[in-house]
Motif scaffolding. Structure first.
Motif, PDB file in Angstrom:
ATOM      1  N   ARG A 107       0.828  -1.206   0.000  1.00  0.00           N
ATOM      2  CA  ARG A 107       0.000   0.000   0.000  1.00  0.00           C
ATOM      3  C   ARG A 107       0.861   1.255   0.000  1.00  0.00           C
ATOM      4  NH1 ARG A 107      -4.569  -0.305   4.451  1.00  0.00           N
ATOM      5  NH2 ARG A 107      -5.396   1.387   3.173  1.00  0.00           N
ATOM      6  N   ASN A 108       1.958   1.244   0.772  1.00  0.00           N
ATOM      7  CA  ASN A 108       2.850   2.402   0.789  1.00  0.00           C
ATOM      8  C   ASN A 108       3.463   2.656  -0.578  1.00  0.00           C
ATOM      9  OD1 ASN A 108       2.445   3.048   3.468  1.00  0.00           O
ATOM     10  ND2 ASN A 108       4.345   2.135   4.208  1.00  0.00           N
ATOM     11  N   ARG A 109       3.852   1.579  -1.274  1.00  0.00           N
ATOM     12  CA  ARG A 109       4.426   1.745  -2.614  1.00  0.00           C
ATOM     13  C   ARG A 109       3.408   2.355  -3.572  1.00  0.00           C
ATOM     14  NH1 ARG A 109       8.431  -3.297  -4.324  1.00  0.00           N
ATOM     15  NH2 ARG A 109       9.914  -3.007  -2.605  1.00  0.00           N
ATOM     16  N   ASN A 110       2.180   1.892  -3.499  1.00  0.00           N
ATOM     17  CA  ASN A 110       1.148   2.444  -4.375  1.00  0.00           C
ATOM     18  C   ASN A 110       0.890   3.917  -4.067  1.00  0.00           C
ATOM     19  OD1 ASN A 110       0.805   0.103  -5.787  1.00  0.00           O
ATOM     20  ND2 ASN A 110      -1.144  -0.460  -4.860  1.00  0.00           N
ATOM     21  N   GLU A 111       0.876   4.239  -2.773  1.00  0.00           N
ATOM     22  CA  GLU A 111       0.655   5.629  -2.377  1.00  0.00           C
ATOM     23  C   GLU A 111       1.815   6.507  -2.843  1.00  0.00           C
ATOM     24  OE1 GLU A 111      -0.077   8.326   1.647  1.00  0.00           O
ATOM     25  OE2 GLU A 111      -0.120   6.132   1.771  1.00  0.00           O
ATOM     26  N   TYR A 112       3.040   6.002  -2.711  1.00  0.00           N
ATOM     27  CA  TYR A 112       4.213   6.764  -3.153  1.00  0.00           C
ATOM     28  C   TYR A 112       4.147   7.028  -4.653  1.00  0.00           C
ATOM     29  CZ  TYR A 112       9.106   8.127  -3.690  1.00  0.00           C
ATOM     30  OH  TYR A 112      10.252   8.817  -3.981  1.00  0.00           O
TER      31      TYR A 112
END
Length: 348
Positions: A328-333
């Motif tokens: 999820r963090n990668r997608n948000e980044y």
């Protein structure tokens, strides 16, 4: 970006004679976990039903030969083989090692093709997986070949993250492996992972020395002075908050690690002994730097307790949730990088 409940977590089953099957079942017997992800176990219906019967699990599997037919809200089993396997808990068996690799290769293929979003690997035995077709020391080395990027073993918990300059390298060879290029590549991988995977804007990284007391001004080796310090200076000049080298013997006992977002150790035991001492059972092994997310628990096959129903699933469950969190963090980044105004609008 996918909603959390739609994140598909692929699971390689690991050594069938170890505790992998048990900790996988225990993790997903808690039905609340299915609110956060859709698990797909790469094994076989026969093997998973054997585990279900042995451990008296009430999980109802969705068995499939087609990854397009996985069911959200269910524990899915993808048939990576069809023949029966003789499972004997606690025994090291080359045939069982071959099935661990079948599971891993099947799951990795699905990960590369986007059929699953992340991969969580149950423990393998590094000895019985070796064959003429598979000559890797473990998961990390295999995945580094299969996936894009610069791989790094990154052991993580909520408040401690430890990366390694060298991982599965004999102690006698460690110094020969630690070069300026290696240090720069590994620390850059840690730095980028902290930003992208853990949402830390200005990461602070501590680096442990190569020799005892960081060499004591050359009395106990000069590698810290000739290789490590000059390289760290270059990284600092680039604007990275990199500190050290620190003497490893007192760094963790003094709680110095709490002042940093990550610690980079020179070799395997220098980093993993304190990590596992401080966080055993809650730690997660994350392969940072790759274009796909892979995590695993921080323990091995535990043959001595396999099949007894007493294995603790905590680290495996943490590995599942860490994989989801990083995905999820990668997608948000990626979203924020593509649309930087979105970040500022969040702060209003």
């Amino acid at each position: 970006m996918k909603k959390s409940e739609n994140i598909v977590v692929g699971i390689s089953i690991g050594d069938l004679n170890g505790i992998g099957g048990e900790i996988v079942l225990k993790t997903f017997e808690d039905s609340r976990v299915l609110d956060f992800c859709t698990p797909v176990i790469f094994a076989s219906a026969k093997a998973m039903n054997f585990f279900k019967s042995h451990f008296k699990s009430e999980i109802n599997f969705n068995i499939t030969n087609n990854l397009n037919q996985i069911v959200h809200g269910k524990v899915n089993v993808f048939n990576s083989w069809s023949e029966p396997v003789n499972i004997e808990f606690g025994n090291e068996d080359l045939k069982i090692g071959a099935y661990a690799i079948k599971s891993l290769q099947s799951a990795t293929k699905a990960l590369k093709h986007g059929d699953i979003d992340v991969l969580v690997t149950a423990p393998i035995n590094k000895h019985n997986i070796q064959s003429k077709d598979f000559k890797f020391p473990g998961h990390t080395d295999y995945l580094a070949q299969q996936l894009e990027g610069e791989s790094l073993m990154f052991m993580v918990t909520d408040d401690l993250r430890v990366g390694l300059l060298t991982d599965h390298v004999p102690v006698k060879d460690v110094v020969n492996h630690i070069t300026e290029d290696l240090i720069i590549n590994k620390i850059n991988t840690v730095y980028n992972s902290l930003k992208v995977d853990f949402n830390i804007v200005r990461p602070r990284i501590a680096v442990l020395g190569i020799n005892p007391h960081t060499g004591d001004n050359g009395v106990i080796g000069n590698e810290d002075d000739t290789v490590l310090r000059p390289t760290l200076k270059k990284l600092k000049e680039e604007g990275k908050l990199v500190y050290g080298p620190y003497a490893a013997d007192s760094f963790f006992g003094s709680n110095n690690y709490k002042s940093f977002d990550a610690v980079v150790a020179s070799y395997h035991d220098q980093g993993l002994i304190p990590f596992k001492t401080l966080s055993f059972g809650q730690g997660v092994n994350f392969t940072a730097g790759l274009n796909k997310v892979r995590t695993s628990p921080d323990h091995g096959t535990a043959y001595e307790i396999a099949g007894k129903g007493v294995a603790d699933e905590s680290s495996f469950k943490e590995a599942v949730f860490t994989a989801i969190h990083i995905f999820r963090n990668r997608n948000e980044y990626e979203e924020l990088t593509a649309n930087p105004l979105k970040k500022s609008s969040k702060k209003i």
